[in-house]
Design a protein around this motif. Structure first.
Motif, PDB file in Angstrom:
ATOM      1  N   ARG A  59      25.809 -14.866  47.513  1.00  0.00           N
ATOM      2  CA  ARG A  59      26.549 -15.164  46.285  1.00  0.00           C
ATOM      3  C   ARG A  59      25.938 -16.374  45.583  1.00  0.00           C
ATOM      4  NH1 ARG A  59      30.535 -18.627  44.751  1.00  0.00           N
ATOM      5  NH2 ARG A  59      32.067 -17.867  43.266  1.00  0.00           N
ATOM      6  N   GLU A  60      25.654 -17.427  46.329  1.00  0.00           N
ATOM      7  CA  GLU A  60      25.049 -18.637  45.777  1.00  0.00           C
ATOM      8  C   GLU A  60      23.688 -18.327  45.154  1.00  0.00           C
ATOM      9  OE1 GLU A  60      24.399 -22.686  44.886  1.00  0.00           O
ATOM     10  OE2 GLU A  60      26.249 -21.642  45.449  1.00  0.00           O
ATOM     11  N   LEU A  61      22.885 -17.542  45.850  1.00  0.00           N
ATOM     12  CA  LEU A  61      21.560 -17.196  45.361  1.00  0.00           C
ATOM     13  C   LEU A  61      21.657 -16.447  44.028  1.00  0.00           C
ATOM     14  CD1 LEU A  61      18.451 -16.474  47.115  1.00  0.00           C
ATOM     15  CD2 LEU A  61      19.258 -14.533  45.811  1.00  0.00           C
ATOM     16  N   VAL A  62      22.545 -15.467  43.947  1.00  0.00           N
ATOM     17  CA  VAL A  62      22.664 -14.655  42.730  1.00  0.00           C
ATOM     18  C   VAL A  62      23.309 -15.449  41.594  1.00  0.00           C
ATOM     19  CG1 VAL A  62      23.738 -12.611  41.704  1.00  0.00           C
ATOM     20  CG2 VAL A  62      22.718 -12.463  43.984  1.00  0.00           C
ATOM     21  N   LEU A  63      24.478 -16.032  41.854  1.00  0.00           N
ATOM     22  CA  LEU A  63      25.242 -16.646  40.765  1.00  0.00           C
ATOM     23  C   LEU A  63      24.691 -18.001  40.323  1.00  0.00           C
ATOM     24  CD1 LEU A  63      28.895 -15.759  41.820  1.00  0.00           C
ATOM     25  CD2 LEU A  63      27.383 -14.559  40.221  1.00  0.00           C
ATOM     26  N   THR A  64      24.073 -18.727  41.239  1.00  0.00           N
ATOM     27  CA  THR A  64      23.585 -20.065  40.895  1.00  0.00           C
ATOM     28  C   THR A  64      22.085 -20.080  40.608  1.00  0.00           C
ATOM     29  OG1 THR A  64      25.326 -21.043  42.236  1.00  0.00           O
ATOM     30  CG2 THR A  64      23.479 -22.465  41.647  1.00  0.00           C
ATOM     31  N   ARG A  65      21.306 -19.482  41.494  1.00  0.00           N
ATOM     32  CA  ARG A  65      19.844 -19.574  41.361  1.00  0.00           C
ATOM     33  C   ARG A  65      19.282 -18.547  40.384  1.00  0.00           C
ATOM     34  NH1 ARG A  65      17.378 -22.235  45.896  1.00  0.00           N
ATOM     35  NH2 ARG A  65      15.509 -22.088  44.630  1.00  0.00           N
TER      36      ARG A  65
END
Length: 161
Positions: free
Chosen positions: A130-136
């Motif tokens: 989730r962090e990789l997709v939504l933030t990065r």
């Protein structure tokens, strides 16, 4: 001339591969740690010939490197996903450089169809995904949209040999 995978230098024109070269490739795909002696014996050439052929395959960019096939789940990356990206036209090289920096990115492809880029990632868990997709990913200015396809089960196909 074709560009090397990392874009650093052009590769020489590809030379045709004969049956012995194909056998060497198949053997090294199955066991990248095979000794020159075992390769030579298996394909019925001298050790010097096997060594020269492998070096030529590396120099020509046919063999891009030697590595280990990893069980991502056992290595602490239990969540895998394919992510499709739509990107701004003509920004492939810029986007590719951003994607190369992502933790867990293991395959990047420019494709034709309903989306522009296919990215395979391995992360420790869904929270990290989730962090990789939504933030990065979504912070990359050239990325217009993403779609995440969660992998339930995967298997690397082994060369037939």
């Amino acid at each position: 001339m074709a560009e090397s995978p990392d874009g650093s230098a052009p590769l020489p024109p590809a030379r045709p591969l004969d049956a012995i070269d194909q056998d060497i490739l198949q053997m090294l795909q199955a066991d990248g740690r095979a000794s020159i002696r075992s390769v030579a014996e298996r394909v019925h050439v001298s050790r010097a010939n096997a060594y020269a052929r492998i070096n030529r395959l590396v120099e020509d960019g046919v063999i891009r490197g030697f590595g280990a096939r990893v069980n991502h789940e056992r290595a602490g990356h239990g969540t895998s996903a394919y992510i499709t990206l739509k990107i701004v036209q003509n920004t492939w090289r810029t986007v590719r450089e951003h994607l190369r920096q992502l933790p867990g990115a293991s395959h990047i492809a420019l494709v034709g169809g309903d989306f522009d880029v296919l990215l395979l990632v391995h992360t420790p868990d869904n929270r990290a995904l989730r962090e990789l997709v939504l933030t990065r990913l979504q912070a990359i200015p050239e990325v217009l949209s993403t779609r995440t396809l969660l992998v339930f089960e995967e298997e690397d196909l082994e060369p037939q040999g």
